[in-house]
Design a protein around this motif. Sequence first.
Motif, short mmCIF file in Angstrom:
data_model
loop_
_atom_site.label_atom_id
_atom_site.label_comp_id
_atom_site.label_asym_id
_atom_site.label_seq_id
_atom_site.Cartn_x
_atom_site.Cartn_y
_atom_site.Cartn_z
N THR A 1 44.32 7.30 -51.78
CA THR A 1 44.16 5.56 -51.80
C THR A 1 43.13 5.43 -51.14
O THR A 1 43.42 6.16 -49.57
N PRO A 2 42.26 4.37 -50.52
CA PRO A 2 41.92 3.76 -49.57
C PRO A 2 42.28 3.34 -48.30
O PRO A 2 41.97 3.61 -46.84
N ALA A 3 43.73 3.29 -48.17
CA ALA A 3 44.47 2.80 -47.58
C ALA A 3 45.60 4.28 -46.62
O ALA A 3 46.61 3.63 -46.32
N GLY A 4 44.58 5.39 -47.10
CA GLY A 4 45.75 6.46 -47.04
C GLY A 4 46.91 7.06 -47.53
O GLY A 4 47.60 8.02 -46.87
N GLY A 5 46.75 6.71 -48.59
CA GLY A 5 48.93 6.79 -49.31
C GLY A 5 48.31 7.94 -50.37
O GLY A 5 46.69 8.54 -50.63
N ALA A 6 48.74 8.63 -51.60
CA ALA A 6 48.48 9.05 -52.69
C ALA A 6 49.16 8.56 -53.89
O ALA A 6 50.42 7.99 -53.89
N VAL A 7 48.64 9.09 -54.57
CA VAL A 7 48.71 8.35 -56.26
C VAL A 7 49.30 9.96 -56.82
O VAL A 7 48.67 10.84 -56.91
N ILE A 8 50.19 9.66 -57.99
CA ILE A 8 50.72 11.18 -57.95
C ILE A 8 50.62 10.96 -59.28
O ILE A 8 52.09 9.91 -59.87
N THR A 9 50.42 11.42 -60.18
CA THR A 9 50.77 11.34 -61.82
C THR A 9 51.13 12.77 -62.53
O THR A 9 50.58 13.72 -62.27
N SER A 10 51.26 12.55 -64.51
CA SER A 10 50.98 13.81 -65.00
C SER A 10 50.20 14.20 -65.28
O SER A 10 49.72 12.70 -66.26
N VAL A 11 49.07 15.44 -65.51
CA VAL A 11 48.46 15.95 -67.08
C VAL A 11 48.23 17.42 -66.91
O VAL A 11 49.43 18.13 -66.76
N SER A 12 47.85 17.54 -68.64
CA SER A 12 48.13 18.61 -69.13
C SER A 12 46.68 19.43 -69.27
O SER A 12 45.36 19.03 -70.20
N PRO A 13 46.69 20.32 -68.39
CA PRO A 13 44.96 21.13 -67.88
C PRO A 13 44.90 22.12 -69.29
O PRO A 13 43.48 22.39 -69.27
N LEU A 14 46.04 22.85 -69.91
CA LEU A 14 45.57 23.21 -70.98
C LEU A 14 45.30 24.11 -70.79
O LEU A 14 44.03 25.25 -71.57
#
Length: 325
Positions: free
Chosen positions: A28-41
């Motif tokens: 993120t612009p503030a130096g954090g991190a966002v984490i989510t789930s994905v299916s890369p197949l």
Amino acid sequence: MTSTPARWPDAAQAVMKGDLTVAAAYVTPAGGAVITSVSPLGLVDREAGRLSFTTSIGFPRKLERILRDPHVSLAYHTRDHGFAGNSSYVLAQGTASVDLRPSPERLADLMRASEPFLGRTKRGPVWDWLLREYHQERVFVDIGVERVALWPDLAARGTLTVTGSAWPRTPPAQEPPKNGTGPRVDVTAAVRQIRSLPHRLLAYRGADGFPVILPVAVTGHDGTGLRLDVPPGLLPPGGRRAGLLAHAFRPQCVGLGMRTFTGWLTVTDDGACYAPHTSKGLAAPPYKTLLTVSNGLLAKYGLWRARRDGTAARLERLATRGPVD
């Protein structure tokens, strides 16, 4: 991106080709991190040193942030319902590019790749109309891999093996946010929301800008936040912005639940405490036909909204301009 693609070992390749669901993190612009789930197949090009996953233009915040800062990581953290047999925890970090207009050939390859993981694609005049946007308006995120870290077990414990760029130094602590570091959502409610979601992962921005994603266990909570058990030696001391993901999924992702948090992580000699600041949830029905209909309708609505509010044009401009310093 490094001039020579990272060459990862066979154990990592098997995991990358076989896992159904992985954790993806961006900064993120503030130096954090966002984490989510994905299916890369299983979208892996080992010779080119590239990993890929797809998303929708209906999720513009994720795409905007990746386009502005392309440091992206994928964590292969569970073998549930996939095809890989070993128990390695794999963290891949690299520089992402976004393919907003993939070729028909690439989309056809994606559909073929998806069927072993997600089941046979529904066909017929009605289904073809319903799923047109879901299948034909995909966006590819391609990651030029710069580092692959591998631990021998899914808890990310044991001897770390790194290929590509060397593991970075410990990042310094961050300045606390102006609104304070304490919880901004109800901690007890957060614990209740993730109780049935067994996969928990934490992400923070490493010293070289790439998110570090680690498996964690929630061992308790109080008014200051969630108490975390983490692999030893992998969390930097001090305070910093961090993302937390809890999720669960069934075979072919028919039925899934996800809760994502942003917040503040404090690491001391006494342990790690996570204070959640924001919380978002997502659930998908455990019935394949209902899930397919929902996916089709959401894709149609997301594309309509993106074109109507200018999101599609804004993403095109960002993709043309390149990362923002």
